[in-house]
Design a protein around this motif. Structure first.
Motif, short mmCIF file in Angstrom:
data_model
loop_
_atom_site.label_atom_id
_atom_site.label_comp_id
_atom_site.label_asym_id
_atom_site.label_seq_id
_atom_site.Cartn_x
_atom_site.Cartn_y
_atom_site.Cartn_z
N GLU A 35 52.23 9.34 -26.37
CA GLU A 35 51.04 10.25 -26.35
C GLU A 35 50.55 9.96 -25.07
O GLU A 35 49.81 10.91 -24.61
N ALA A 36 50.19 8.73 -24.63
CA ALA A 36 49.63 8.58 -23.13
C ALA A 36 50.21 9.42 -22.24
O ALA A 36 49.87 10.20 -21.41
N ALA A 37 51.63 9.58 -22.14
CA ALA A 37 52.33 10.30 -21.01
C ALA A 37 52.14 11.65 -21.35
O ALA A 37 51.69 12.52 -20.34
N LEU A 41 50.26 14.03 -18.79
CA LEU A 41 50.95 15.46 -18.19
C LEU A 41 50.54 16.82 -18.64
O LEU A 41 50.90 17.73 -18.33
N GLY A 42 49.72 16.65 -19.64
CA GLY A 42 48.92 17.88 -20.30
C GLY A 42 50.19 18.73 -21.16
O GLY A 42 49.86 19.87 -21.15
N VAL A 43 51.16 17.91 -21.75
CA VAL A 43 51.80 18.60 -22.69
C VAL A 43 52.30 18.02 -23.87
O VAL A 43 51.63 16.72 -24.04
N THR A 44 53.04 18.44 -24.84
CA THR A 44 53.39 18.07 -26.13
C THR A 44 55.01 17.95 -25.99
O THR A 44 55.40 18.98 -25.84
N PHE A 45 55.47 16.69 -26.13
CA PHE A 45 56.96 16.68 -26.12
C PHE A 45 57.55 17.04 -27.58
O PHE A 45 56.86 16.52 -28.35
N PRO A 46 58.53 17.70 -27.47
CA PRO A 46 59.24 18.20 -28.79
C PRO A 46 60.02 16.85 -29.19
O PRO A 46 60.10 15.71 -28.70
N ALA A 66 52.26 7.41 -16.22
CA ALA A 66 53.46 7.99 -16.87
C ALA A 66 54.22 8.63 -15.68
O ALA A 66 55.33 8.79 -15.90
N THR A 67 53.72 9.34 -14.92
CA THR A 67 54.26 9.92 -13.63
C THR A 67 54.84 9.10 -12.56
O THR A 67 55.81 9.36 -11.96
N THR A 68 54.00 7.92 -12.22
CA THR A 68 54.23 7.34 -11.08
C THR A 68 54.71 5.97 -11.38
O THR A 68 55.19 5.16 -10.37
#
Length: 70
Positions: A35-37, A41-46, A66-68
Motif C-alpha cells: 500500500e505504501a508503494a 507511485l500513485g497507482v493501484t497494483f492489480p 518504494a522507488t529508490t
C-alpha cells in the motif's frame, strides 16, 4: 504447483544449498508495504502483482522509498 508452494520449495532449496543467501533475504512485502508503494507511485497494483509480493522474499532495503529504497 501454487505460487506459495513454489516459493516454499525455493526457500527449502536455498536452506540446503545456499543458506547464506537465504539468511540475507528480507521477508515478503506486507500489505502495508504494498500500500505504501502504491501511494508513493500513485497507482493501484492489480492482484496479479500484489499476490507474488506477499510470497516473495526481497533483497535490498526494507525501509525507505518504494522507488529508490532510500
Amino acid at each position: 504447483m501454487a505460487l506459495q508452494d513454489s516459493f516454499e520449495h525455493l526457500e527449502t532449496w536455498l536452506a540446503e544449498h545456499a543458506p547464506v543467501l537465504l539468511e540475507n533475504l528480507n521477508p515478503p512485502a506486507s500489505d502495508a508495504d504494498i500500500e505504501a508503494a502504491e501511494a508513493e507511485l500513485g497507482v493501484t497494483f492489480p492482484a496479479s502483482v500484489r499476490s507474488p509480493r506477499r510470497c516473495a522474499r526481497r533483497t535490498g532495503s526494507t525501509t525507505g522509498s518504494a522507488t529508490t529504497g532510500s
